[in-house]
Design an enzyme around this catalytic site. Structure first.
Site, PDB file in Angstrom:
ATOM      1  CB  ALA A  33      20.184  43.451  40.450  1.00 23.34           C
ATOM      2  CB  VAL A  34      19.801  42.050  45.585  1.00 23.02           C
ATOM      3  CG1 VAL A  34      19.230  41.348  46.767  1.00 23.02           C
ATOM      4  CG2 VAL A  34      20.405  40.758  44.795  1.00 23.02           C
ATOM      5  CG  ASP A  36      17.450  48.582  41.886  1.00 24.35           C
ATOM      6  OD1 ASP A  36      17.306  49.614  42.860  1.00 24.35           O
ATOM      7  OD2 ASP A  36      18.271  48.529  40.902  1.00 24.35           O
ATOM      8  CG  LEU A  82      16.635  60.990  39.267  1.00 23.87           C
ATOM      9  CD1 LEU A  82      17.230  60.747  37.950  1.00 23.87           C
ATOM     10  CD2 LEU A  82      15.520  62.136  39.019  1.00 23.87           C
ATOM     11  CE  LYS A 112      20.117  56.702  38.452  1.00 19.83           C
ATOM     12  NZ  LYS A 112      21.409  56.060  39.052  1.00 19.83           N
ATOM     13  CD  GLU A 167      26.434  60.684  40.210  1.00 20.30           C
ATOM     14  OE1 GLU A 167      26.305  59.653  40.866  1.00 20.30           O
ATOM     15  OE2 GLU A 167      25.779  61.613  40.078  1.00 20.30           O
ATOM     16  CB  CYS A 400      53.301  24.408  36.964  1.00 19.87           C
ATOM     17  SG  CYS A 400      52.559  25.034  35.797  1.00 19.87           S
ATOM     18  CB  CYS A 403      55.236  22.052  33.200  1.00 21.95           C
ATOM     19  SG  CYS A 403      55.764  23.490  34.515  1.00 21.95           S
ATOM     20  CB  CYS A 416      54.843  27.967  36.945  1.00 19.93           C
ATOM     21  SG  CYS A 416      55.870  26.827  35.961  1.00 19.93           S
TER      22      CYS A 416
END
Length: 656
Positions: A33-34, A36, A82, A112, A167, A400, A403, A416
């Protein structure tokens, strides 16, 4: 937003660095996303300032130059990248450019897949080379590794020269299993399925590639001499040669139909066997494709309609520790809430403290979070450039959190060891009632927690002693709900043996291993370590775990088996399988049958057969329906036994 030529040149350098890491080093420095977003800003600047465009801009080339030990190999026809569209308005604009000139154009839509593009060259029916996309003109020659991908045919029934493109992917299930193995071996985890597929395909040792369960999904052709008029005909022809069919392929006439296909894919995305990042849209008519042509980088007749991102950046604001049924402590990061693909994510697994140290993840770090299908969100890596001095080391716990028992700290895992720890008992029962175990309807996490709080149960045996008045003490329980739960608990008696074995929650023993164990009968858990090691797919860890579990819980297991009386139908199935003419045979199905192929495939697999998608000299039977295509000719060439549907049904009936 890029404001100057200096920023533009810096952006080119940065994006090329990201591409080098992504394509050559199998490493994603930033999320898709970054990337793009940065790429689209670069593209927008170039559209406003065309005189500034540089030859090394990522908008002017495909992929990245290869820098690996594999030799370079040219494609006979260029492998294009593409153009992306991200929303309805961008898609509408792309469609209008085509439909205003070609109003009768239709469009093939398909998933895709997020994997590695591969170009297979066949000459006179033989696979002669397999080459990665690379920079579009040439890529890495990985033929030996590609031959170890099970669904890539080494021979096809086509005499001409043809490039078949597709692919290489690893399924989400196999990706999780691979990372689990690497985690247990204290090896670095793959960030995502695409990196796993790329790294596996580019191994110097082909045996490693063979073990990674890669798959090849075709999506098109390069150079060829086919005489088809449509793209869909090309795809159908590829499938007829023995390649796997493309799921959710559709032929659409307009924007509305394309949007419907897109939203169907988004709906199916989480349950899809592999990771998807969008939908490919291609003009179906090959004549129109030819007239539309190409830009410097991309075909004008195709685009990728991207999905919302599954990776995001956020901040770790805390860490809590969870206790599993084996006692293993799992650190979980508390996050600043972030929306990923429509779901709000506020926590993610950190796996274990060894992984935290290896990745150098700190409290208050900004991190990359990924969410894939039904998989729990996980942190891939910290973004160290964002560190501002407020970060702190995430310390291993010493006791833990449930307990307060002192923890055992091993090289990788922290445990634990208190067998009576409420968290261990509770998690064991949640697993016992789960879908892949005894599948007790209505007995979910919250009900089990209430039963523990009211001290009505300690272990699985106590479930079967519950009475109506016990359940009436629970919050939101009335007579009908209480009786339904009691009925569901009683209904779970006499389960298939494999379900009861799986319900025990033995470390390293999952659904598949439980089914294997069930073949050996009701007393299978009493076997020795040496006997377990002789079973298919069982290693030292699994055998050791089984022996230790039974030694520690003999009385409980015997009581549970006596009470539930599991069905040993698996033995009967094994007997039927061993006498089957199809046992250990490789079978291919082709043509149109009266029942779905998958239904016949399941029947045959239950009888010990291995189902393949392509015919070769190793194929034992070809099952043919109407219009069998080229597979029938190939079967006759290799001397493969051919059965029609009537003959198949007759043989199946004889086995009943």
């Amino acid at each position: 937003m890029i404001k100057s030529q200096k920023e533009y040149l810096e952006r080119i350098e940065y994006l090329n660095t990201l591409s080098h890491h992504y394509y050559n080093l199998d490493e994603s420095i930033v999320s898709d996303a970054v990337y793009d977003e940065l790429y689209q800003e670069l593209k927008a600047y170039e559209e406003k300032n065309p005189n500034d465009i540089q030859a090394n801009s990522p908008t002017q080339k495909v992929g990245a130059t290869t820098t690996t030990p594999f030799s370079k190999n040219p494609h006979l026809m260029r492998m294009w990248s593409l153009d992306d569209v991200f929303n309805q308005s961008e898609l509408q604009a792309w469609l209008q450019r085509i439909l205003k000139v070609y109003p009768n154009a239709s469009f093939v839509c398909s998933p895709k897949l997020d994997g590695v593009s591969l170009n297979l060259l066949y000459h006179h029916g033989k696979l002669v080379s397999a080459t990665t996309r690379g920079n579009g003109l040439e890529g890495e020659l990985v033929t030996n590794n590609a031959k170890h991908i099970a669904n890539i045919p080494h021979f096809i029934a086509y005499d001409g020269e043809i490039e078949i493109r597709g692919e290489v992917i690893i399924s989400k299930e196999d990706f999780e299993a691979l990372n689990k193995e690497r985690l247990e071996a204290n090896e670095p985890l793959f960030a995502n399925p695409r990196n796993a597929a790329s790294g596996s395909l580019r191994q110097l040792d082909s045996e490693i590639t063979k073990k990674r369960k890669l798959q090849f999904i075709p999506w098109g052709v390069g150079k060829h001499s086919l005489n088809f008029l449509s793209f869909k005909e090309c795809l159908d022809f590829i499938v007829s040669l023995g390649f796997g069919a493309i799921q959710y392929l559709s032929l659409n006439k307009n924007h509305q139909e394309i949007e419907e296909s897109y939203h169907t894919l988004i709906k199916e995305r989480e349950g899809f066997f592999a990771l998807l990042d969008g939908m490919v849209i291609v003009v179906n008519e090959l004549g129109i494709q030819k007239e539309l042509g190409y830009t410097q980088k991309s075909p004008k007749f195709a685009c990728a309609y991207k999905f919302p991102a599954l990776e995001k950046h956020t901040k770790i604001i805390g860490v809590i520790n969870q206790v599993g049924r084996s006692g293993a402590i799992t650190p979980v990061a508390l996050l600043e809430p972030v929306e990923i693909a429509g779901a709000m994510v506020n926590r993610a697994t950190l796996h274990n403290y060894s992984e935290i140290e290896k990745k150098n993840i700190m409290l208050n770090d900004r991190v990359v979070v990924i969410r894939s299908g039904d998989v729990i969100p996980k942190i891939i890596k910290p973004l160290e450039t964002y560190r501002d001095g407020s970060q702190h080391k995430i310390e291993r716990p010493k006791v833990c959190p449930i307990c307060s028992h002192e923890l055992l700290c091993e090289e990788i895992f922290t445990y634990c060891q208190n067998l009576n720890c409420p968290a261990r008992l509770k998690e064991s029962l949640i697993h016992f009632a789960s879908k892949d175990a005894l599948n007790i309807q209505g007995l979910g996490d919250k009900v089990i927690e209430q039963l523990f709080e009211e001290k009505l149960i300690v272990n699985a045996l106590d479930l079967y002693a519950l009475k109506l008045e016990d359940l009436m003490r629970l919050d939101k329980f009335k007579i009908k709900k209480a009786q339904n739960l009691l009925d569901a608990i009683q209904k779970s008696k006499n389960p298939p043996l494999w379900r009861l074995i799986n319900a025990l929650g033995i470390e390293h023993i999952g659904k598949g291993a439980s089914k294997t164990l069930a073949r050996y009968g009701l007393n299978v858990l009493e076997k020795s370590e040496a006997e377990f090691l002789e079973m298919e797919g069982f290693g030292v860890e699994m055998a050791h775990s089984l022996v230790n579990f039974y030694a520690s819980n003999q009385e409980f297991i015997r009581s549970l088996f006596d009470l539930l009386n599991p069905k040993n139908s698996d033995m009967a199935k094994e007997k039927q399988k061993s006498s089957s003419v199809f046992n250990n045979k490789t079978i291919v199905l082709t043509g149109t049958l009266s029942k779905p192929r998958q239904e016949y495939a399941q029947m045959l697999e239950n009888l010990g057969a291995k189902i393949s998608s392509s015919v070769s000299a190793k194929t034992d039977f070809l099952i043919v329906g109407e219009n069998p295509g080229s597979k029938l000719a190939l079967a006759k060439k290799h001397g493969v036994s051919v059965l029609n549907e009537e003959e198949l049904l007759k043989r199946l009936k004889e086995l009943d």
